[in-house]
Design an enzyme around this catalytic site. Structure first.
Site, PDB file in Angstrom:
ATOM      1  N   TYR A 106       5.563   6.607   2.551  1.00 20.52           N
ATOM      2  CA  TYR A 106       6.520   5.675   2.239  1.00 20.52           C
ATOM      3  C   TYR A 106       6.353   5.822   0.517  1.00 20.52           C
ATOM      4  O   TYR A 106       5.491   5.168   0.450  1.00 20.52           O
ATOM      5  CB  TYR A 106       6.978   3.690   2.563  1.00 20.52           C
ATOM      6  CG  TYR A 106       7.362   2.930   2.128  1.00 20.52           C
ATOM      7  CD1 TYR A 106       8.795   3.584   1.933  1.00 20.52           C
ATOM      8  CD2 TYR A 106       6.654   2.170   1.652  1.00 20.52           C
ATOM      9  CE1 TYR A 106       9.598   2.027   1.731  1.00 20.52           C
ATOM     10  CE2 TYR A 106       8.024   1.043   0.715  1.00 20.52           C
ATOM     11  CZ  TYR A 106       9.107   1.634   0.960  1.00 20.52           C
ATOM     12  OH  TYR A 106       9.736   0.119  -0.025  1.00 20.52           O
ATOM     13  N   ASP A 178      -0.201   2.918   8.503  1.00 18.22           N
ATOM     14  CA  ASP A 178       0.704   2.512   9.025  1.00 18.22           C
ATOM     15  C   ASP A 178       1.902   3.207  10.299  1.00 18.22           C
ATOM     16  O   ASP A 178       2.102   3.479  10.650  1.00 18.22           O
ATOM     17  CB  ASP A 178       1.691   2.940   7.899  1.00 18.22           C
ATOM     18  CG  ASP A 178       2.605   2.252   7.388  1.00 18.22           C
ATOM     19  OD1 ASP A 178       3.539   1.680   8.486  1.00 18.22           O
ATOM     20  OD2 ASP A 178       3.121   2.046   6.591  1.00 18.22           O
ATOM     21  N   LYS A 203      11.511  -3.132   9.857  1.00 19.16           N
ATOM     22  CA  LYS A 203      12.518  -2.098  10.899  1.00 19.16           C
ATOM     23  C   LYS A 203      11.708  -2.712  12.442  1.00 19.16           C
ATOM     24  O   LYS A 203      12.925  -3.671  12.201  1.00 19.16           O
ATOM     25  CB  LYS A 203      11.015  -0.882  10.678  1.00 19.16           C
ATOM     26  CG  LYS A 203      10.792  -1.134   8.605  1.00 19.16           C
ATOM     27  CD  LYS A 203      11.887  -0.764   7.843  1.00 19.16           C
ATOM     28  CE  LYS A 203      11.694  -0.827   6.839  1.00 19.16           C
ATOM     29  NZ  LYS A 203      11.515  -1.382   5.427  1.00 19.16           N
TER      30      LYS A 203
HETATM   31  C1  LIG Z   1       6.730   3.209   6.203  1.00 22.73           C
HETATM   32  C2  LIG Z   1       6.315   2.237   6.032  1.00 22.73           C
HETATM   33  N1  LIG Z   1       6.037   0.816   5.472  1.00 22.73           N
HETATM   34  C3  LIG Z   1       5.874  -0.257   4.517  1.00 22.73           C
HETATM   35  C4  LIG Z   1       7.197  -0.204   4.507  1.00 22.73           C
HETATM   36  C5  LIG Z   1       7.389  -1.567   3.911  1.00 22.73           C
HETATM   37  O1  LIG Z   1       7.429  -2.432   3.854  1.00 22.73           O
HETATM   38  P1  LIG Z   1       9.270  -3.648   3.725  1.00 22.73           P
HETATM   39  O2  LIG Z   1      10.707  -2.938   3.071  1.00 22.73           O
HETATM   40  O3  LIG Z   1       8.991  -4.389   4.398  1.00 22.73           O
HETATM   41  O4  LIG Z   1       8.363  -3.943   2.205  1.00 22.73           O
HETATM   42  C6  LIG Z   1       8.489   0.079   4.082  1.00 22.73           C
HETATM   43  C7  LIG Z   1       9.745   0.354   3.714  1.00 22.73           C
HETATM   44  O5  LIG Z   1      10.685   1.100   4.095  1.00 22.73           O
HETATM   45  C8  LIG Z   1       8.048   1.534   5.401  1.00 22.73           C
HETATM   46  O6  LIG Z   1       9.231   2.574   5.708  1.00 22.73           O
END
Ligand SMILES: Cc1ncc(COP(=O)(O)O)c(C=O)c1O
Length: 397
Positions: A106, A178, A203
């Site tokens: 990400y 993750d 998500k």
């Molecule tokens: C795989 C992944 N990890 C972490 C995040 C970060 O999350 P947040 O947008 O809730 O801060 C995202 C955001 O799109 C993501 O797709």
């Protein structure tokens, strides 16, 4: 409080009961939103387990216990965003430490690694973690964390979690997964030996595009104590309303994920047969290089699909403007189908040459398949691809 033992029930029961007993004083069957920032004390330092809401909060605790239970973990910690959860792990690092990470991860994770923690003297190496040999050669004596996204964002690479855990243990590093894309419904990394899991609960876990949140889960009590200390010290915690909404979303997580996966399988298969589509990245397709590993490691393949059009950037942009039912938006995992153009959206924080070197082309589209009827979603993709086809044909002339 009538708390259920964490491992006694199946996932579909745990999403409804874990951490969420009926309310003691009132009998309310839905765990309440305790909209308070502080708690009365009997005498200085003597209280009922809650002193100040940044430190501990009952609605947040309900969410933390529930997420921990879903991952088969002892401990959970909730944060104000997925990025705050990622930061909640990174604060374990010191100057001189080294991190090995999935290269197509990400964009926000890449940004905090390279633009924030590098500044504090932490060293990062990005590798194709789907290749265990690459992981092994990147690990060093100073490696403190092996950071893995599987499936990865946006190319849906599948990494062998148990294989990576073994390699990380050889150098005394922690394995952090993750698990945002898979959710505990499809993959439970702690059971494969991982040390920590992070989630963007924004998500699938919340699932309704109405809350930003994050979580960490852990089994080791010393590690948990350290994370908990930093959670309170940094203070990036979610408010009670957001915890309540996330718990509401969680109750239908297994049902939603099952339906998301069914729709995604249908759409990925359809896309893979369409002449205007050059390449589809979806671990459920037998042609995907991680398909066999995904079959072993996951219980289904998720609902994120990336694909490249058999056309250039201008046609890709025409395609993005032609979709009607799919919403062009950052994020994923919602009941509503979303799509994005990673190079200009979710991964815009990566330098263009880095982006291209990891395989994120300018023509890449990422779909997050929602819960609408897949036939309607396919019809919309069909008309948008048809809008691109004349441009491609005229270029060929
Ligand atoms: C795989 C992944 N990890 C972490 C995040 C970060 O999350 P947040 O947008 O809730 O801060 C995202 C955001 O799109 C993501 O797709």
């Amino acid at each position: 409080m009538g708390e259920i033992p964490r491992s006694l029930y199946r996932l579909r029961t745990r999403v409804i009961h874990a951490g969420q007993p009926n309310d003691g004083p009132t009998g309310a069957v839905t765990f309440p939103i305790y909209q308070t920032s502080t708690f009365a004390q009997h005498e200085p330092g003597v209280h009922r387990g809650y002193s100040y809401a940044r430190t501990d909060h009952p609605t947040r605790e309900a969410l933390e216990r529930c997420i921990a239970s879903l991952e088969g973990a002892r401990f959970g910690l909730a944060y104000a965003s997925g990025m705050a959860a990622i930061n909640g792990v990174l604060v374990l690092l010191r100057a001189g430490d080294h991190v090995v990470a999935t290269r197509d991860l990400y964009g926000g994770a890449w940004r905090i690694f390279t633009k924030v923690y590098r500044k504090f003297g932490v060293d990062f190496t990005f590798v194709d973690t789907t290749d265990l040999a690459e992981v092994a050669s990147a690990l060093r004596r100073k490696t403190r964390i092996l950071w893995i996204e599987t499936p990865s964002n946006p190319l849906l690479g599948i990494t062998d979690i148990a294989g990576c855990v073994q390699l990380a243990r050889n150098v005394g590093a922690l394995t952090v997964i993750d698990n945002t894309f898979a959710t505990p419904c499809l993959q439970q990394p702690l059971l494969l030996g991982a040390d920590l899991i992070v989630h963007s609960t924004t998500k699938f876990i919340n699932g309704h595009s109405d809350v930003i949140g994050g979580a960490i889960v852990a089994n080791d009590s010393d590690l948990y104590a350290e994370l908990k200390f930093f959670q309170n010290a940094v203070g990036a915690v979610p408010g009670p309303q957001d915890c309540f909404l996330t718990l509401r979303g969680i109750k239908t997580l297994p049902l939603r994920v099952a339906s998301h996966c069914t729709g995604a399988r249908e759409i990925a298969t359809w896309l893979s047969q369409h002449p205007a589509v050059a390449r589809v990245y979806y671990p459920g397709l037998p042609s995907h290089h991680g398909h066999e590993l995904a079959r072993r490691q996951m219980s289904d393949f998720g609902s994120i699909i990336s694909f490249e059009l058999a056309a250039g950037l201008p046609e890709t942009l025409i395609f993005t403007k032609s979709l009607r039912l799919w919403t062009l938006a950052e994020s994923l995992g919602s009941v509503k189908s979303l799509f994005c153009h990673p190079p200009t959206m979710t991964h815009a924080s990566m330098e263009p040459q880095v982006r291209r070197s990891v395989g994120i082309s300018d023509g890449l589209i990422r779909l997050s398949v929602g819960l609408e009827d897949p036939a309607d979603l396919i019809e919309d993709l069909e008309q948008a691809l048809a809008a691109v086809a004349p441009c491609v044909a005229s270029e060929e002339v």
